[in-house]
Design a protein around this motif. Structure first.
Motif, PDB file in Angstrom:
ATOM      1  N   THR A  62     -12.996  35.855  34.199  1.00 60.28           N
ATOM      2  CA  THR A  62     -14.423  36.159  34.020  1.00 60.28           C
ATOM      3  C   THR A  62     -15.157  35.083  33.237  1.00 60.28           C
ATOM      4  O   THR A  62     -16.381  35.068  33.196  1.00 60.28           O
ATOM      5  CB  THR A  62     -14.584  37.496  33.276  1.00 60.28           C
ATOM      6  OG1 THR A  62     -14.011  37.368  31.958  1.00 60.28           O
ATOM      7  CG2 THR A  62     -13.902  38.628  34.025  1.00 60.28           C
ATOM      8  N   GLY A  63     -14.408  34.185  32.587  1.00 66.57           N
ATOM      9  CA  GLY A  63     -15.031  33.132  31.789  1.00 66.57           C
ATOM     10  C   GLY A  63     -15.222  33.499  30.334  1.00 66.57           C
ATOM     11  O   GLY A  63     -15.613  32.650  29.529  1.00 66.57           O
ATOM     12  N   LEU A  64     -14.952  34.747  29.983  1.00 65.74           N
ATOM     13  CA  LEU A  64     -15.124  35.182  28.598  1.00 65.74           C
ATOM     14  C   LEU A  64     -13.897  34.796  27.767  1.00 65.74           C
ATOM     15  O   LEU A  64     -12.764  34.843  28.237  1.00 65.74           O
ATOM     16  CB  LEU A  64     -15.334  36.697  28.534  1.00 65.74           C
ATOM     17  CG  LEU A  64     -16.600  37.229  29.218  1.00 65.74           C
ATOM     18  CD1 LEU A  64     -16.628  38.751  29.143  1.00 65.74           C
ATOM     19  CD2 LEU A  64     -17.850  36.618  28.585  1.00 65.74           C
ATOM     20  N   TRP A  65     -14.148  34.462  26.503  1.00 66.74           N
ATOM     21  CA  TRP A  65     -13.071  34.142  25.568  1.00 66.74           C
ATOM     22  C   TRP A  65     -12.751  35.370  24.732  1.00 66.74           C
ATOM     23  O   TRP A  65     -13.661  36.068  24.260  1.00 66.74           O
ATOM     24  CB  TRP A  65     -13.474  32.993  24.643  1.00 66.74           C
ATOM     25  CG  TRP A  65     -13.526  31.658  25.317  1.00 66.74           C
ATOM     26  CD1 TRP A  65     -14.622  31.056  25.866  1.00 66.74           C
ATOM     27  CD2 TRP A  65     -12.432  30.765  25.505  1.00 66.74           C
ATOM     28  NE1 TRP A  65     -14.277  29.832  26.392  1.00 66.74           N
ATOM     29  CE2 TRP A  65     -12.944  29.632  26.184  1.00 66.74           C
ATOM     30  CE3 TRP A  65     -11.078  30.803  25.188  1.00 66.74           C
ATOM     31  CZ2 TRP A  65     -12.136  28.542  26.529  1.00 66.74           C
ATOM     32  CZ3 TRP A  65     -10.279  29.727  25.536  1.00 66.74           C
ATOM     33  CH2 TRP A  65     -10.802  28.619  26.198  1.00 66.74           C
ATOM     34  N   THR A  66     -11.452  35.609  24.520  1.00 71.57           N
ATOM     35  CA  THR A  66     -11.008  36.769  23.756  1.00 71.57           C
ATOM     36  C   THR A  66      -9.922  36.347  22.775  1.00 71.57           C
ATOM     37  O   THR A  66      -9.001  35.597  23.143  1.00 71.57           O
ATOM     38  CB  THR A  66     -10.438  37.855  24.693  1.00 71.57           C
ATOM     39  OG1 THR A  66     -11.421  38.193  25.675  1.00 71.57           O
ATOM     40  CG2 THR A  66     -10.044  39.094  23.905  1.00 71.57           C
ATOM     41  N   SER A  67     -10.029  36.804  21.552  1.00 79.13           N
ATOM     42  CA  SER A  67      -8.975  36.521  20.570  1.00 79.13           C
ATOM     43  C   SER A  67      -7.673  37.159  21.018  1.00 79.13           C
ATOM     44  O   SER A  67      -7.671  38.257  21.588  1.00 79.13           O
ATOM     45  CB  SER A  67      -9.349  37.083  19.196  1.00 79.13           C
ATOM     46  OG  SER A  67     -10.495  36.439  18.694  1.00 79.13           O
ATOM     47  N   VAL A  68      -6.570  36.465  20.749  1.00 75.18           N
ATOM     48  CA  VAL A  68      -5.273  37.008  21.143  1.00 75.18           C
ATOM     49  C   VAL A  68      -4.920  38.193  20.249  1.00 75.18           C
ATOM     50  O   VAL A  68      -5.408  38.306  19.118  1.00 75.18           O
ATOM     51  CB  VAL A  68      -4.179  35.927  21.076  1.00 75.18           C
ATOM     52  CG1 VAL A  68      -4.521  34.758  21.993  1.00 75.18           C
ATOM     53  CG2 VAL A  68      -3.943  35.464  19.648  1.00 75.18           C
ATOM     54  N   ALA A  69      -4.060  39.057  20.778  1.00 76.46           N
ATOM     55  CA  ALA A  69      -3.623  40.217  19.989  1.00 76.46           C
ATOM     56  C   ALA A  69      -2.632  39.804  18.913  1.00 76.46           C
ATOM     57  O   ALA A  69      -2.728  40.240  17.754  1.00 76.46           O
ATOM     58  CB  ALA A  69      -3.008  41.267  20.910  1.00 76.46           C
TER      59      ALA A  69
END
Length: 568
Positions: A493-500
Motif C-alpha cells: 500500500t506504500g504505508l510505513w509501519t513500525s515493526v512489532a
C-alpha cells in the motif's frame, strides 16, 4: 651575528649581487607567521609584486642555521612568482623556523615569516556547526572549560596546536564576487573572547571569533575558535602518542546559514542546478577556498546541509544535495591538486521545524508548527551518502549527538567534544592508514523477506551488533521529531509501519517481525532511523556507533510458499 644573520647570509650568497628591481616581492597572504605547512609533501610557495623577470629565492629553516630547504623561481610579467620546495625532512617537524623571501641582489630579505613549522594541516569547512566556538561545547561545565584552556595554553606553548580562521561575518568583509580570488581578504584579527563564565555569578555567554591570522593556541584564543576543529585535534593528540610531536594546524573556513551552492565553483553549480540566475553562487568558494589552491592538507572536514534541507527543488533538498556534494568534493580536489580525504559529518539530531529556516527551535519545547512528520531531515542524511560514490570519502555518523536545549537552538548541538572523538577515529583511518580504526557503525547490506511476517536484515559490522530493545525517544521530544520508530516496513500500500519486534538473528543480522496490520503482505522496503531525532537501537558491538540510516528494497519471498511453510 644577529638572530638570523647566518640564515640571511647564506641566502644572500645564493642570490648573488646584482641590481635590485624597484618592486618588492611578497608572499601571498595565505603564508603567515606561526603557520603549519603540510609534512610529507612538496611545499609550493607563491606571491606577488616582483619586478618582471626577477629571480627570487625562498628558504625555510631554523634561526641561525643553514636553511633546511631552499628553491629559486623567476617572476612573471604580471609580478607573480612561485617556488616549489622539496618535502621537509622529518627533522623539521615541530621546529620553529623562518620562511624567507629574498630578491636576487637585495641586501636584505623582502619578507620574513617567523615561527613557521611543519606538521599536519586540516581544513574545517561548512556552516554554523563549524563556526561554533570551543566554549560553546562547555556551556554547562565551567570546570571543563577551565581545563580546556589550560590544555590549549600548554599545547600552544609547545607549538603543537595552531589555529587560523578565514575572515567572514566581520565588518568590511562581504563576499559578493564569484571570480576566484588570488588571496584571502585582509581583515583584522577578532577581539579575543572573555571567559565564558562570569566569575561573580557563573553566568554563561560565549563569543565567536570570525577572523584570525595563524597563531599558536592559547587559553584566550581557543574560546572563540571552532569547537569542531579544536576537539577533533585534541582527540587526535590524546589518542595517539606517536603523533604527539607532530604539530596540528587547524583552518576554519565556514559561515553559518549558507547553502552548498555558495561553496561550489561555477562548474559544480552548473552540474547540479538548472537555474539560469544563481545569486552569489560560488562566492564563498571563490573567496574562502580558492586562495588556498597550491597548499597541501591532510584532510577536509565538511559539516553542512541544514541550510539545504527541505523539499526537493532546483537549488536545495535531498535530490539536489546528492548531486551537489560529490560535485563539490571533485571540484575542491581539482582546485587543491590533491585526492584529499573528505570527512563528511552526517547531519546531527535536531528538531527540524522549518527546514532551511530552522534556527531557534529547541527539542524540549511543547509545541511545533509541524502538524505531521515530514521526513525532510532523514532524507537529507541519506543524500549525504551519495558522496561515497567517490573514493576516500568518510561519512561520520552524528545522528545520536542531539541536544535538547543548547544555547543556540537544537540545530546547534553542544556535543562537539564527542563528535570530535568520532571524527578523529575516521582521520586515523583516512590519513594515518590505521586499518584497525573503527570509525563507522554497522552498514546495511541486504534485506530479505523470510516469511509472511518476518524480514531478515544483514549488516556489515566489524565485531557484531548490539541491540537495545528498550531504546526510545526522550520524553521531552515531540512525536513529529522523534517518531519512536527504529525499524519500519513498507507494504504494497506504500504505508510505513513500525515493526512489532526486533531480534538479533546472527552476529551481523536482525530479524524484524511485522506488525499485525501487515500480516501476510509482501514487504517492499525497510528503513531505519528515519526521524529528525532517531531512535538508535542498533549499534556496533566494538565501538558503540549507531547503525547507519538506510532505506532499501526488501528482496521478495514467495508469499504463498512462505505461508505453506509456516503452516507446516
Amino acid at each position: 651575528m644577529g638572530q638570523s644573520g647566518l640564515f640571511f647570509t647564506v641566502l644572500l650568497l645564493a642570490a648573488g649581487l646584482c641590481q635590485r628591481g624597484l618592486a618588492k616581492p611578497r608572499f601571498s597572504n595565505v603564508f603567515q607567521s606561526s603557520m603549519v605547512l603540510q609534512r610529507g609533501q612538496s611545499i609550493k610557495v607563491w606571491g606577488f609584486d616582483a619586478a618582471a623577470g626577477t629571480d627570487v629565492i625562498v628558504a625555510l629553516g631554523p634561526p641561525e642555521t643553514v636553511p633546511l630547504l631552499h628553491g629559486r623561481g623567476t617572476s612573471r610579467p604580471n609580478g607573480t612568482w612561485e617556488v616549489v620546495l622539496p618535502p621537509a625532512p622529518p627533522a623539521a617537524i615541530g621546529l620553529s623556523m623562518y620562511l624567507i623571501l629574498v630578491e636576487q641582489g637585495s641586501p636584505e630579505p623582502a619578507q620574513t615569516l617567523e615561527d613557521v613549522t611543519v606538521g599536519d594541516v586540516y581544513l574545517f569547512a561548512g556552516q554554523s556547526n563549524v563556526d561554533l566556538p570551543e566554549a560553546y561545547a562547555h556551556q554547562f561545565d565551567a570546570a571543563a572549560q577551565e581545563q580546556e584552556e589550560r590544555f590549549a595554553a600548554n599545547m600552544g606553548h609547545a607549538g603543537l596546536l595552531r589555529i587560523m580562521i578565514v575572515p567572514n561575518q566581520v565588518p568590511g568583509v562581504d563576499y559578493k564576487t564569484v571570480t576566484p580570488a588570488a588571496e584571502l581578504t585582509d581583515a583584522a584579527d577578532c577581539q579575543l573572547c572573555a571567559p565564558p563564565f562570569r566569575q561573580e555569578d557563573g553566568h554563561y555567554q560565549y563569543c565567536q571569533c570570525n577572523a584570525l591570522n595563524w597563531a599558536r593556541a592559547n587559553a584566550t584564543n581557543v574560546r572563540g575558535f571552532s569547537a569542531l576543529g579544536w576537539f577533533t585535534a585534541s582527540a587526535i593528540w590524546h589518542s595517539r602518542p606517536n603523533l604527539r610531536g607532530v604539530p596540528l594546524g587547524l583552518i576554519r573556513s565556514s559561515k553559518g546559514g549558507t547553502k552548498i551552492m555558495k561553496w561550489s565553483p561555477q562548474s559544480a553549480v552548473a552540474t547540479c542546478s538548472r537555474r539560469r540566475r544563481r545569486y552569489l553562487a560560488s562566492s564563498l568558494y571563490a573567496n574562502m577556498i580558492h586562495p588556498f589552491a597550491g597548499l597541501h592538507f591532510s584532510a577536509v572536514i565538511w559539516m553542512h546541509g541544514a541550510s539545504d534541507t527541505g523539499t526537493n527543488a532546483d537549488d536545495r533538498g535531498p535530490q539536489y544535495y546528492a548531486c551537489a556534494l560529490p560535485a563539490l568534493i571533485r571540484s575542491w580536489r581539482d582546485t587543491l591538486g590533491q585526492q584529499l580525504p573528505f570527512i563528511v559529518v552526517e547531519l546531527p539530531a535536531y528538531c527540524n521545524e522549518l527546514d532551511w529556516r530552522t534556527f531557534r527551535t529547541w527539542c524540549d519545547q511543547n509545541s511545533s508548527r509541524l502538524q505531521s512528520v515530514d521526513y525532510h531531515l532523514p532524507r537529507m542524511r541519506l543524500s549525504q551518502h551519495a558522496a561515497e560514490e567517490l573514493s576516500s570519502v568518510y561519512i561520520v555518523t552524528a545522528m545520536d549527538f542531539g541536544s535538547l536545549h543548547p544555547f543556540k537552538g537544537s540545530i546547534h548541538s553542544d556535543k562537539k567534544k564527542e563528535l570530535g572523538k568520532r571524527l578523529s577515529i575516521a582521520i586515523f583511518s583516512a590519513v594515518y592508514n590505521d586499518s584497525r580504526a573503527l570509525w563507522q557503525g554497522p552498514r546495511v547490506v541486504s534485506a530479505q523477506q523470510l516469511s509472511p511476517d518476518h524480514v531478515h536484515v544483514q549488516f556489515d559490522a566489524a565485531d557484531g551488533l548490539v541491540l537495545d530493545a528498550a531504546a526510545k525517544c526522550p520524553p521531552a521530544v515531540l512525536p513529529v521529531y522523534c517518531t519512536g520508530a527504529g525499524f519500519e516496513l513498507q507494504g504494497q500500500t506504500g504505508l510505513w509501519t513500525s515493526v512489532a519486534t526486533v531480534a538479533l538473528a546472527t552476529q551481523n543480522s536482525v530479524v524484524l517481525k511485522a506488525a499485525t496490520n501487515m500480516s501476510g503482505e509482501q514487504v517492499q522496503r525497510v528503513r531505519y532511523a528515519f526521524a529528525d531525532w532517531p531512535v538508535c537501537s542498533l549499534r556496533g558491538r566494538a565501538d558503540g556507533i549507531p547503525a547507519r540510516i538506510f532505506d532499501i528494497d526488501v528482496k521478495p519471498g514467495d508469499i504463498s510458499s512462505l505461508r505453506k511453510s509456516d503452516k507446516k
